[in-house]
Design a protein around this motif. Sequence first.
Motif, PDB file in Angstrom:
ATOM      1  N   ALA A 190      14.904 -34.058  26.840  1.00  0.00           N
ATOM      2  CA  ALA A 190      15.183 -32.928  25.912  1.00  0.00           C
ATOM      3  C   ALA A 190      15.320 -33.598  24.646  1.00  0.00           C
ATOM      4  CB  ALA A 190      16.594 -32.323  26.459  1.00  0.00           C
ATOM      5  N   GLU A 191      15.916 -34.721  24.420  1.00  0.00           N
ATOM      6  CA  GLU A 191      16.370 -35.290  23.042  1.00  0.00           C
ATOM      7  C   GLU A 191      14.953 -35.981  22.499  1.00  0.00           C
ATOM      8  OE1 GLU A 191      20.682 -36.827  23.936  1.00  0.00           O
ATOM      9  OE2 GLU A 191      18.971 -38.280  24.217  1.00  0.00           O
TER      10      GLU A 191
ATOM     11  N   ALA B  79      13.200 -32.758  21.026  1.00  0.00           N
ATOM     12  CA  ALA B  79      14.197 -32.048  20.061  1.00  0.00           C
ATOM     13  C   ALA B  79      13.699 -32.870  18.753  1.00  0.00           C
ATOM     14  CB  ALA B  79      15.569 -32.202  20.466  1.00  0.00           C
TER      15      ALA B  79
ATOM     16  N   ASP C 248      21.146 -26.631  15.731  1.00  0.00           N
ATOM     17  CA  ASP C 248      21.334 -27.060  17.021  1.00  0.00           C
ATOM     18  C   ASP C 248      20.853 -26.144  18.057  1.00  0.00           C
ATOM     19  OD1 ASP C 248      21.769 -29.586  16.078  1.00  0.00           O
ATOM     20  OD2 ASP C 248      24.035 -29.594  16.558  1.00  0.00           O
ATOM     21  N   LYS C 249      21.575 -24.707  17.800  1.00  0.00           N
ATOM     22  CA  LYS C 249      21.508 -23.907  18.804  1.00  0.00           C
ATOM     23  C   LYS C 249      19.831 -23.435  19.066  1.00  0.00           C
ATOM     24  CE  LYS C 249      23.400 -19.358  19.957  1.00  0.00           C
ATOM     25  NZ  LYS C 249      23.984 -18.025  19.242  1.00  0.00           N
TER      26      LYS C 249
ATOM     27  N   ARG D 216      18.101 -25.992  21.052  1.00  0.00           N
ATOM     28  CA  ARG D 216      18.279 -26.265  22.388  1.00  0.00           C
ATOM     29  C   ARG D 216      17.544 -25.230  23.115  1.00  0.00           C
ATOM     30  NH1 ARG D 216      23.663 -27.430  21.077  1.00  0.00           N
ATOM     31  NH2 ARG D 216      24.280 -25.322  20.904  1.00  0.00           N
ATOM     32  N   ARG D 217      17.422 -23.900  22.378  1.00  0.00           N
ATOM     33  CA  ARG D 217      16.590 -22.795  22.861  1.00  0.00           C
ATOM     34  C   ARG D 217      15.148 -23.066  22.985  1.00  0.00           C
ATOM     35  NH1 ARG D 217      13.618 -18.814  21.573  1.00  0.00           N
ATOM     36  NH2 ARG D 217      13.507 -19.417  19.335  1.00  0.00           N
TER      37      ARG D 217
ATOM     38  N   LYS E 101      14.063 -25.879  25.555  1.00  0.00           N
ATOM     39  CA  LYS E 101      14.132 -25.418  26.987  1.00  0.00           C
ATOM     40  C   LYS E 101      12.893 -24.478  27.221  1.00  0.00           C
ATOM     41  CE  LYS E 101      17.385 -22.878  30.046  1.00  0.00           C
ATOM     42  NZ  LYS E 101      18.691 -22.288  29.963  1.00  0.00           N
TER      43      LYS E 101
END
Length: 234
Positions: A97-98, A101, A111-112, A115-116, A119
């Motif tokens: 994930a990182e 990102a 950030d939010k 994350r979305r 995903k």
Amino acid sequence: MIQLFHVTKEYPGDGPALQDVTLELDKGEFVFLTGPSGAGKSTLLKLVFCDEAPTSGQLLLFGKNVAKIGARAVPYLRRNIGVVFQDFKLLPQRTVAENVALPLEVQAMPDKEIRRRVKQLLRSVGLEHRAEKFPPSLSGGEQQRVAVARALAPAPALLLADEPTGNLDPERTLEVMQLLADANARGTTVLVATHDRSLLERYKRRVVLLERGRLVSDGDSIRRAPGAGAGAGG
Ligand SMILES: Nc1ncnc2c1ncn2[C@@H]1O[C@H](COP(=O)(O)OP(=O)(O)OP(=O)(O)O)[C@@H](O)[C@H]1O
Ligand SMILES: [Mg+2]
């Protein structure tokens, strides 16, 4: 979007990996770069990503001569370019994930939102369940799909993909090709290096053929059998 004029690339102590290559890609195109192993496909992508510089000739990216923009401007240029490297180049100390990102953090996305988006991207490559793993613990095909997700994350103007399906089974190959086609439909210019002829036959796109560093054909003639009367094609 990409213009090469008589570009030659020689690595020190070696013959030319690319020789007198002239090639133009317009905004919005989807182009396959093909040819046998050692033909210079990865070298051409590395030049376009400014990982290597031409020995001679000119390379223009987004209308800018890269020889003139200076090393400090390269990171800014690269913000518009997503890359799937042939050897993935995932960061081993960052989770899956990182890794995905990373280009979004560079864009300073909240950030939010990151994350979305991460995903959603991991779901699109079938790797949601691997989000917290580290790349070295994944299979080659899984790492390749992480690399694809990372490259697509910032919705780049230009996507360079070096054998992006080289480690995938036929089903995953179709999924990844669909992601590249979707990105192209949303406006991303796509350049895919592959020696998988079945991809060229399945997806009727422009095909640029390299052999021993030279551009030997550009268009649709590669899809025809030799001697089948393929015209020069403009
Ligand atoms: N860093 C390097 N130093 C010296 N020679 C190199 C380097 N990278 C590539 N070459 C040489 O340049 C030529 C073209 O290599 P390149 O990796 O561009 O081919 P390719 O078409 O991507 O091949 P493949 O299908 O195996 O990935 C080869 O002869 C290779 O040995
Ligand atoms: Mg290669």
